[in-house]
Design an enzyme around this catalytic site. Structure first.
Site, PDB file in Angstrom:
ATOM      1  N   GLU A   1       0.825  -1.218   0.000  1.00 22.75           N
ATOM      2  CA  GLU A   1       0.000   0.000   0.000  1.00 22.75           C
ATOM      3  C   GLU A   1       0.855   1.263   0.000  1.00 22.75           C
ATOM      4  O   GLU A   1       1.733   1.420   0.865  1.00 22.75           O
ATOM      5  CB  GLU A   1      -0.913  -0.018   1.249  1.00 22.75           C
ATOM      6  CG  GLU A   1      -1.957   1.078   1.220  1.00 22.75           C
ATOM      7  CD  GLU A   1      -2.972   0.976   2.367  1.00 22.75           C
ATOM      8  OE1 GLU A   1      -3.220  -0.136   2.870  1.00 22.75           O
ATOM      9  OE2 GLU A   1      -3.504   2.034   2.748  1.00 22.75           O
TER      10      GLU A   1
ATOM     11  N   HIS B   1      -2.432  10.918  -0.186  1.00 22.27           N
ATOM     12  CA  HIS B   1      -2.353   9.671  -0.945  1.00 22.27           C
ATOM     13  C   HIS B   1      -2.187   9.921  -2.438  1.00 22.27           C
ATOM     14  O   HIS B   1      -1.728   9.071  -3.163  1.00 22.27           O
ATOM     15  CB  HIS B   1      -3.670   8.885  -0.780  1.00 22.27           C
ATOM     16  CG  HIS B   1      -3.648   7.931   0.364  1.00 22.27           C
ATOM     17  ND1 HIS B   1      -2.847   6.818   0.375  1.00 22.27           N
ATOM     18  CD2 HIS B   1      -4.320   7.906   1.528  1.00 22.27           C
ATOM     19  CE1 HIS B   1      -3.048   6.158   1.497  1.00 22.27           C
ATOM     20  NE2 HIS B   1      -3.921   6.807   2.220  1.00 22.27           N
TER      21      HIS B   1
ATOM     22  N   LYS C   1      -7.441  -0.706  11.546  1.00 19.60           N
ATOM     23  CA  LYS C   1      -6.836  -1.197  10.297  1.00 19.60           C
ATOM     24  C   LYS C   1      -5.613  -0.327   9.969  1.00 19.60           C
ATOM     25  O   LYS C   1      -4.574  -0.821   9.531  1.00 19.60           O
ATOM     26  CB  LYS C   1      -7.856  -1.166   9.162  1.00 19.60           C
ATOM     27  CG  LYS C   1      -7.379  -1.815   7.864  1.00 19.60           C
ATOM     28  CD  LYS C   1      -6.649  -0.865   6.938  1.00 19.60           C
ATOM     29  CE  LYS C   1      -6.173  -1.575   5.679  1.00 19.60           C
ATOM     30  NZ  LYS C   1      -5.338  -0.713   4.824  1.00 19.60           N
TER      31      LYS C   1
ATOM     32  N   ASP D   1       4.183 -14.472  11.942  1.00 20.66           N
ATOM     33  CA  ASP D   1       2.796 -14.849  11.679  1.00 20.66           C
ATOM     34  C   ASP D   1       1.888 -13.640  11.909  1.00 20.66           C
ATOM     35  O   ASP D   1       1.413 -13.390  13.022  1.00 20.66           O
ATOM     36  CB  ASP D   1       2.426 -16.015  12.612  1.00 20.66           C
ATOM     37  CG  ASP D   1       1.066 -16.608  12.311  1.00 20.66           C
ATOM     38  OD1 ASP D   1       0.248 -15.925  11.690  1.00 20.66           O
ATOM     39  OD2 ASP D   1       0.832 -17.753  12.730  1.00 20.66           O
TER      40      ASP D   1
HETATM   41  P1  NAD Z   1       9.191 -23.563  16.916  1.00 21.85           P
HETATM   42  O1  NAD Z   1       8.367 -24.796  16.817  1.00 21.85           O
HETATM   43  O2  NAD Z   1      10.297 -23.409  15.931  1.00 21.85           O
HETATM   44  O3  NAD Z   1       9.752 -23.498  18.422  1.00 21.85           O
HETATM   45  C1  NAD Z   1      10.735 -22.603  18.836  1.00 21.85           C
HETATM   46  C2  NAD Z   1      12.012 -23.366  19.131  1.00 21.85           C
HETATM   47  O4  NAD Z   1      13.064 -22.440  19.384  1.00 21.85           O
HETATM   48  C3  NAD Z   1      11.915 -24.257  20.334  1.00 21.85           C
HETATM   49  O5  NAD Z   1      12.388 -25.536  20.024  1.00 21.85           O
HETATM   50  C4  NAD Z   1      12.847 -23.600  21.373  1.00 21.85           C
HETATM   51  O6  NAD Z   1      13.450 -24.565  22.210  1.00 21.85           O
HETATM   52  C5  NAD Z   1      13.844 -22.902  20.485  1.00 21.85           C
HETATM   53  N1  NAD Z   1      14.534 -21.705  21.016  1.00 21.85           N
HETATM   54  C6  NAD Z   1      15.807 -21.336  20.687  1.00 21.85           C
HETATM   55  N2  NAD Z   1      16.147 -20.205  21.307  1.00 21.85           N
HETATM   56  C7  NAD Z   1      15.078 -19.810  22.021  1.00 21.85           C
HETATM   57  C8  NAD Z   1      14.820 -18.661  22.840  1.00 21.85           C
HETATM   58  N3  NAD Z   1      15.727 -17.714  23.070  1.00 21.85           N
HETATM   59  N4  NAD Z   1      13.578 -18.533  23.368  1.00 21.85           N
HETATM   60  C9  NAD Z   1      12.629 -19.480  23.141  1.00 21.85           C
HETATM   61  N5  NAD Z   1      12.826 -20.592  22.392  1.00 21.85           N
HETATM   62  C10 NAD Z   1      14.043 -20.758  21.821  1.00 21.85           C
HETATM   63  O7  NAD Z   1       8.298 -22.261  16.811  1.00 21.85           O
HETATM   64  P2  NAD Z   1       7.142 -21.722  17.708  1.00 21.85           P
HETATM   65  O8  NAD Z   1       7.540 -20.346  18.067  1.00 21.85           O
HETATM   66  O9  NAD Z   1       6.757 -22.639  18.827  1.00 21.85           O
HETATM   67  O10 NAD Z   1       5.884 -21.690  16.700  1.00 21.85           O
HETATM   68  C11 NAD Z   1       5.766 -20.682  15.751  1.00 21.85           C
HETATM   69  C12 NAD Z   1       5.075 -21.161  14.499  1.00 21.85           C
HETATM   70  O11 NAD Z   1       3.808 -21.739  14.815  1.00 21.85           O
HETATM   71  C13 NAD Z   1       4.791 -20.023  13.564  1.00 21.85           C
HETATM   72  O12 NAD Z   1       5.308 -20.356  12.297  1.00 21.85           O
HETATM   73  C14 NAD Z   1       3.253 -19.976  13.509  1.00 21.85           C
HETATM   74  O13 NAD Z   1       2.832 -19.548  12.243  1.00 21.85           O
HETATM   75  C15 NAD Z   1       2.855 -21.375  13.809  1.00 21.85           C
HETATM   76  N6  NAD Z   1       1.517 -21.660  14.341  1.00 21.85           N
HETATM   77  C16 NAD Z   1       0.636 -20.687  14.747  1.00 21.85           C
HETATM   78  C17 NAD Z   1      -0.613 -21.017  15.246  1.00 21.85           C
HETATM   79  C18 NAD Z   1      -1.532 -19.923  15.729  1.00 21.85           C
HETATM   80  O14 NAD Z   1      -1.135 -18.770  15.826  1.00 21.85           O
HETATM   81  N7  NAD Z   1      -2.795 -20.196  16.071  1.00 21.85           N
HETATM   82  C19 NAD Z   1      -0.985 -22.350  15.371  1.00 21.85           C
HETATM   83  C20 NAD Z   1      -0.058 -23.346  14.984  1.00 21.85           C
HETATM   84  C21 NAD Z   1       1.194 -22.996  14.473  1.00 21.85           C
END
Ligand code: NAD
Length: 427
Positions: free
Chosen positions: A82, A380, A266, A282
């Site tokens: 945008e 704009h 928005k 996300d």
């Molecule tokens: P992930 O599964 O990669 O987990 C994070 C990893 O990073 C863990 O294994 C942790 O041990 C490690 N890590 C390393 N350094 C860290 C630090 N300093 N602090 C914390 N952890 C550390 O990712 P996630 O964050 O659990 O999940 C994110 C993903 O899930 C996104 O891609 C999202 O789109 C997706 N998701 C979202 C939804 C929702 O929003 N409703 C639902 C399901 C999945």
């Protein structure tokens, strides 16, 4: 040699802008290679990320200027299609900078996971039974992700709620509160919840149905505040007082009326989503959290607050859920996200959340200031005219001239742009 010849950032060519970023941050070319047209996500990585990949999708990536946050200059990458968003954020950040810039941060990194427990004779009794076993359940969840403790995170609490008035009768909801530190945390929490399902069924005698995080991350709030001096707000024929009062009146409309608040918020998310996207986070999770939080009182309201300071300055404040990660998810895989985080010099997720909140506040001010004074269309117009000129097929050297003509004629239409181009190109 200074390639940029003291030109303002927006006046520079794209290679000059990249040069300026390196000069201003001390980063090396390889740190910023994720901003190069061929340095972004590879097809191979993309193919591993989602299903049925056939290609990549591109968006413009611009750098917002003038953001001075917690005493530090931050160059903010924004991925958005945008027009006006990057320019408006940069301009409002400049107004804030004159009074010391933004204060911003996050209070905690706690996410909520939910377990729905059904088929209970007495949900209240089951709730009490779960609470009795709280420590054991938290230890079980922690043991499943021992790594998280190393980063300073881990399960923090277990809470219970009985939902009484549901179409399927009363049931129990168990909330697992987890400090996820620098991860977005969705996968982390969802996998911990899986491991609590059987123990909770054993404790309650019920059936655990859903186990999923909540995107209403109201324990993971990012905030930002800034002060805007009257002298900075004044422009054209508008006094600082007029602009300030117009902004507060416009904000009051949004805070009281969901029809206006939806558009107001928005505008806030124009800025926040663009930063979140530049970091390959996300943005749907952030959007869901923001709007659910805006409606937390039962009425959908403004995510920002604007008020008059004792000395007459304008004060702005924003607070909203910000479930972001700088580890895990797509952040590590996406070279543009890596370049974005390096450019901002972000070391913790709290810093990133604070920056996104500051951009949201600036974006909101940009929209309110325009709406409360000369109207949104004027600002704009020239960018819109450029987009029309490009759509009409103007060559790069024709775009500025054609856009200027469309604005002067007050006729920013595709058909008119095509007509002028046909004349110029002798068709
Ligand atoms: P992930 O599964 O990669 O987990 C994070 C990893 O990073 C863990 O294994 C942790 O041990 C490690 N890590 C390393 N350094 C860290 C630090 N300093 N602090 C914390 N952890 C550390 O990712 P996630 O964050 O659990 O999940 C994110 C993903 O899930 C996104 O891609 C999202 O789109 C997706 N998701 C979202 C939804 C929702 O929003 N409703 C639902 C399901 C999945």
């Amino acid at each position: 040699m200074d390639l940029t010849m003291n030109k303002k950032f927006y006046q520079q060519s794209i290679p000059e802008r990249l040069e300026t970023l390196k000069e201003r941050t001390g980063l090396k070319p390889e740190d910023l290679k994720g901003f190069n047209p061929n340095g972004g996500l590879s097809l191979e990585s993309a193919n591993g990320m989602i299903e049925n990949v056939v290609g990549l999708y591109s968006l413009p990536l611009g750098i917002a200027q003038n953001f001075f946050i917690n005493g530090r200059e931050v160059l903010v990458p924004m991925a958005i299609e945008e027009p006006s968003v990057v320019a408006s954020a940069s301009f409002m950040a400049k107004l804030a900078k004159a009074s010391g810039g933004f204060e911003a941060g996050m209070r905690s990194q706690e996410m909520i996971g939910q377990l729905q427990v059904l088929d209970l004779a007495d949900p209240h009794q089951a709730a009490a039974q779960v609470l009795e076993e709280k420590e054991a359940l938290l230890a079980k969840a922690a043991a499943f992700h021992p790594n998280l403790a190393k980063y300073g995170g881990g399960p923090r609490n277990l809470e219970v709620r009985v939902i009484e008035d549901s179409p399927i009768g009363a049931f129990l909801v168990v909330h697992l509160i987890v400090d996820v530190q620098d991860a977005m945390g969705a996968n982390l929490i969802n996998s911990m919840l899986e491991h609590l399902a059987s123990p909770i069924e054993e404790i309650t005698g019920g059936r655990v149905h859903l186990r999923i995080l909540s995107n209403l991350s109201d324990r993971r709030l990012a905030w930002a505040r800034a002060r805007f001096a009257l002298a900075e707000l004044a422009f054209g024929d508008y006094s600082g007082e007029e602009v300030r009062d117009g902004i507060i009146e416009a904000w009051a409309f949004a805070d009281c009326d969901p029809y206006r608040a939806a558009t107001h918020n928005k505008g806030v998310m124009n800025g926040i989503d663009a930063v979140v996207l530049a970091c390959a986070n996300d943005w749907r999770a952030v959007e869901a959290g923001a709007h659910a939080y805006a409606a937390r009182s039962g009425r959908y309201r403004s995510l920002t607050q604007w008020s008059k300071a004792e000395n007459g300055d304008l004060l702005g404040f924003i607070e909203l859920p910000m479930a972001l990660g700088i580890v895990g998810g797509a952040t590590k895989l996406h070279p543009t996200a890596q370049a974005s985080l390096k450019l901002m010099g972000v070391k913790t997720v709290a810093e990133l959340g604070g920056i996104a909140a500051a951009v949201g506040l600036a974006q909101n001010l940009g929209a309110l200031r325009a709406l409360a004074t000369e109207g949104i269309q004027r600002g704009h117009m020239s960018l819109h005219a450029r987009q029309i000129a490009l759509t009409a097929g103007a060559k790069p050297e024709q775009v500025d001239r054609l856009a200027k003509m469309l604005v002067e004629e007050k006729n920013i239409k595709l058909t008119r742009a095509q007509e002028i181009l046909a004349q110029w190109n002798g068709k």
